[in-house]
Design a protein around this motif. Sequence first.
Motif, PDB file in Angstrom:
ATOM      1  N   ASP A  86      57.040   2.218  30.343  1.00 45.74           N
ATOM      2  CA  ASP A  86      55.584   2.106  30.376  1.00 45.74           C
ATOM      3  C   ASP A  86      55.102   0.834  29.675  1.00 45.74           C
ATOM      4  O   ASP A  86      54.116   0.220  30.079  1.00 45.74           O
ATOM      5  CB  ASP A  86      54.947   3.332  29.727  1.00 45.74           C
ATOM      6  N   ALA A  87      55.840   0.437  28.632  1.00 41.93           N
ATOM      7  CA  ALA A  87      55.502  -0.820  27.966  1.00 41.93           C
ATOM      8  C   ALA A  87      55.668  -1.967  28.954  1.00 41.93           C
ATOM      9  O   ALA A  87      54.833  -2.877  29.039  1.00 41.93           O
ATOM     10  CB  ALA A  87      56.406  -1.029  26.758  1.00 41.93           C
ATOM     11  N   TYR A  88      56.726  -1.885  29.717  1.00 39.85           N
ATOM     12  CA  TYR A  88      56.999  -2.917  30.720  1.00 39.85           C
ATOM     13  C   TYR A  88      55.888  -2.950  31.762  1.00 39.85           C
ATOM     14  O   TYR A  88      55.351  -4.010  32.099  1.00 39.85           O
ATOM     15  CB  TYR A  88      58.356  -2.618  31.355  1.00 39.85           C
ATOM     16  N   VAL A  89      55.526  -1.762  32.244  1.00 34.75           N
ATOM     17  CA  VAL A  89      54.439  -1.680  33.233  1.00 34.75           C
ATOM     18  C   VAL A  89      53.170  -2.299  32.667  1.00 34.75           C
ATOM     19  O   VAL A  89      52.468  -3.062  33.320  1.00 34.75           O
ATOM     20  CB  VAL A  89      54.195  -0.210  33.632  1.00 34.75           C
TER      21      VAL A  89
ATOM     22  N   LYS B 197      57.787  -1.238  22.455  1.00 34.60           N
ATOM     23  CA  LYS B 197      57.222   0.085  22.725  1.00 34.60           C
ATOM     24  C   LYS B 197      55.892   0.276  21.986  1.00 34.60           C
ATOM     25  O   LYS B 197      55.071   1.092  22.386  1.00 34.60           O
ATOM     26  CB  LYS B 197      58.195   1.190  22.291  1.00 34.60           C
ATOM     27  N   GLU B 198      55.707  -0.493  20.917  1.00 35.81           N
ATOM     28  CA  GLU B 198      54.478  -0.396  20.138  1.00 35.81           C
ATOM     29  C   GLU B 198      53.225  -0.631  20.978  1.00 35.81           C
ATOM     30  O   GLU B 198      52.184  -0.059  20.701  1.00 35.81           O
ATOM     31  CB  GLU B 198      54.491  -1.424  18.994  1.00 35.81           C
ATOM     32  N   VAL B 199      53.347  -1.497  21.983  1.00 31.88           N
ATOM     33  CA  VAL B 199      52.134  -1.839  22.746  1.00 31.88           C
ATOM     34  C   VAL B 199      51.570  -0.611  23.461  1.00 31.88           C
ATOM     35  O   VAL B 199      50.409  -0.599  23.840  1.00 31.88           O
ATOM     36  CB  VAL B 199      52.343  -2.972  23.783  1.00 31.88           C
ATOM     37  N   VAL B 200      52.396   0.402  23.615  1.00 31.51           N
ATOM     38  CA  VAL B 200      51.882   1.600  24.276  1.00 31.51           C
ATOM     39  C   VAL B 200      51.869   2.789  23.323  1.00 31.51           C
ATOM     40  O   VAL B 200      51.685   3.924  23.739  1.00 31.51           O
ATOM     41  CB  VAL B 200      52.703   1.946  25.546  1.00 31.51           C
TER      42      VAL B 200
ATOM     43  N   SER C 145      51.049  15.607  35.138  1.00 32.71           N
ATOM     44  CA  SER C 145      51.715  15.812  33.847  1.00 32.71           C
ATOM     45  C   SER C 145      51.241  14.748  32.861  1.00 32.71           C
ATOM     46  O   SER C 145      50.844  13.656  33.241  1.00 32.71           O
ATOM     47  CB  SER C 145      53.236  15.749  34.015  1.00 32.71           C
ATOM     48  N   VAL C 146      51.289  15.100  31.597  1.00 31.82           N
ATOM     49  CA  VAL C 146      50.928  14.172  30.530  1.00 31.82           C
ATOM     50  C   VAL C 146      52.142  14.032  29.639  1.00 31.82           C
ATOM     51  O   VAL C 146      52.775  15.033  29.279  1.00 31.82           O
ATOM     52  CB  VAL C 146      49.741  14.714  29.698  1.00 31.82           C
ATOM     53  N   ARG C 147      52.525  12.765  29.348  1.00 35.74           N
ATOM     54  CA  ARG C 147      53.735  12.594  28.523  1.00 35.74           C
ATOM     55  C   ARG C 147      53.581  11.408  27.569  1.00 35.74           C
ATOM     56  O   ARG C 147      52.658  10.609  27.678  1.00 35.74           O
ATOM     57  CB  ARG C 147      54.963  12.403  29.417  1.00 35.74           C
ATOM     58  N   GLU C 148      54.564  11.332  26.649  1.00 36.03           N
ATOM     59  CA  GLU C 148      54.626  10.220  25.702  1.00 36.03           C
ATOM     60  C   GLU C 148      55.093   8.959  26.436  1.00 36.03           C
ATOM     61  O   GLU C 148      55.840   9.053  27.405  1.00 36.03           O
ATOM     62  CB  GLU C 148      55.639  10.540  24.597  1.00 36.03           C
ATOM     63  N   PRO C 149      54.670   7.779  25.986  1.00 38.74           N
ATOM     64  CA  PRO C 149      55.097   6.557  26.672  1.00 38.74           C
ATOM     65  C   PRO C 149      56.575   6.218  26.397  1.00 38.74           C
ATOM     66  O   PRO C 149      57.106   6.563  25.345  1.00 38.74           O
ATOM     67  CB  PRO C 149      54.193   5.490  26.081  1.00 38.74           C
ATOM     68  N   THR C 150      57.207   5.567  27.363  1.00 37.75           N
ATOM     69  CA  THR C 150      58.575   5.070  27.202  1.00 37.75           C
ATOM     70  C   THR C 150      58.526   3.547  27.262  1.00 37.75           C
ATOM     71  O   THR C 150      57.473   2.954  27.495  1.00 37.75           O
ATOM     72  CB  THR C 150      59.472   5.547  28.344  1.00 37.75           C
ATOM     73  N   LEU C 151      59.689   2.927  27.106  1.00 36.48           N
ATOM     74  CA  LEU C 151      59.757   1.470  27.207  1.00 36.48           C
ATOM     75  C   LEU C 151      59.346   1.013  28.609  1.00 36.48           C
ATOM     76  O   LEU C 151      58.736  -0.030  28.793  1.00 36.48           O
ATOM     77  CB  LEU C 151      61.167   0.994  26.879  1.00 36.48           C
TER      78      LEU C 151
END
Lengths: 324, 267
Positions: free
Chosen positions: A313-316, A234-237, A305-311
């Motif tokens: 999103d890390a995958y994407v 998750k750090e990557v995002v 919408s604007v949101r916090e990244p999830t796992l």
Amino acid sequence: MNAIEVDNLRRIYRPVMGIFRRKVKEIVAVDDISFYVKPGELFGILGPNGAGKTTTVKILVTILIPTSGSARIQGFDVVREAEKVRPRIGFILGGERGLYWRLSGVDNLRYFASLYHVDPGISKSRIPYLMELVGLEDRGKEKVEGYSRGMKQRLHIARALLHDPDILFLDEPSIGLDPIGAREVREVVRNLQAEKKTILLTTHYMFEADALCQRIAVINHGKIVALDTPEALKEVVKDLHIIEVEVFGIPSEVIERLQAKGFIENLAVENVEQRQVLLIQTARGSEAVPDILAILNGLRVGKISVREPTLEDAYVRLVGNKGE
Amino acid sequence: MFHSLLLNIRLFFRGAVLSYIALFRWFTPPAYLASKVIAPLSYMLFFVVLGTFATGKESASFYIIGNSVQMAAMSGIYGVTMSIGGDRWDGTLPYLFATPANRLALFVGRAAIHVLDGILGVFLGLFWGITLLGLDVSKTDPLVLSVVILITTFSTSGFGLLLGALSLLTRNIMFVNNTVFFLLLIFSGANLNLSLLPEWMQTISWSLPLTRGIASARKIISGSAFIEIAPLMGTEFLIGVLYILLGFLLFRWFEFKAKRKGTLEVM
Ligand SMILES: Nc1ncnc2c1ncn2[C@@H]1O[C@H](COP(=O)(O)OP(=O)(O)O)[C@@H](O)[C@H]1O
Ligand SMILES: [Mg+2]
């Protein structure tokens, strides 16, 4: 000693195309991957369809020969010492094939128990135990052809456990299941982990890897693009925000124009019926919204919408797109 | 050592029974009955009527015995092939070849029930011949006849194992099976006197299973002693062993190739 060790593994398929003008195409399914799995660990291989997950599993369970590189299970080479590897592992390849449909669930297990040389005295008590473990205790006498997909998949898991192997390979165990079936399978996987089995699980569902695995190797086009704990992935995002913009009928040149913008780290497009959802990863957060809307000028725009990244999103981020 | 032998023997028998049920696609009661009653009767009637019309009434027993023993090929060719090739349809090959199972016990075990089934088929054929077509068995030694039928069914099933291994390599196995079955109808001498065939065809006949079995059964039923057919039966047995070995080599070769090419799951 590690339970599983993989060194520079490569596998190239050379399928023969066409009947008359035979042409050989080369597909690099697994491209120089290395990793290890510790005893008792639940390790995930996450990647889109065609990433090379099944190919990797097939090599590790001794039914496919690698083109180069090597792999060891509890120190035994999967090619040269396949005889030593086989009794130590159990595996399922996703999908419902691979069972004798005309036999009952219990008879399938009986046959495989003898193929694994399980002592008759042991299999007598082990088969009912396993049928219960996978929740099939009431359906064991029925022919497999009448089983639902989820039941077949769970029977596969029972089959893989007949000889009580230390190491399990589960290739997309929840593929094609409805949400309830998938949840039941995940429950079984958790129970197995509690029994201290080493498990290598593949999936193309981020949340499944996140929910189950201690470490995840993200694989794309045969290569490992990241390998870490879910938290570290998750750090990557972590410095990014995700802006989701709903649009209707966006032309591809507009997408390209967005992608060319420096402040957009990553852009994925999800098609939902007539609308598209743009998943935009950016470090600028909500400040980027006006710039994005300027580029979308003239298009019908829906929810933003604007949101916090999830796992997810890390995958994407790691595999480029949703992988579809 | 002894323990592992025991486990292999168990694999042989368990595999024999379960694979018979799992993989033998005819195994529905009506289809099974048809293969045991209608098929032998129709072959027998067809060739007896045709044959006696061409060569005279006294040759009826020639066709009755020939077509009864030929029934060994029903189980031995069709049944055994399906018991080996059926794994392709169920998609079980990747799982099968990942087990530590002894491949010989696995492979040969799948023919075992078909041998019993074939023996039953031959006896039933003879039974129809005796009761409905008046086959004379008054001079027959039943024990020797049983040995002949056992060995012949064994060797025919051995041939079936070779075809079964072949069926893993080709998708046209029903075509191959039908061709082989009907070629056997000719080459085994079930329905014609082999000495009428050109020499090269006779060479084929005598390299196939069944031929010596049919010849021996005819002799025994007409009153010959065991000693007269012993050499034929010895060779028939060896032919069976040879085909099993060839089939087993092909089976191992298939496993070896499929793991290299990645074709274990190809339908
Ligand atoms: N037996 C095969 N012959 C040829 N190509 C194959 C074979 N199996 C897989 N492939 C190809 O190799 C690549 C990786 O496939 P696979 O390992 O099944 O991926 P995954 O399990 O991640 O979806 C894909 O491009 C696939 O089409
Ligand atoms: Mg796969």
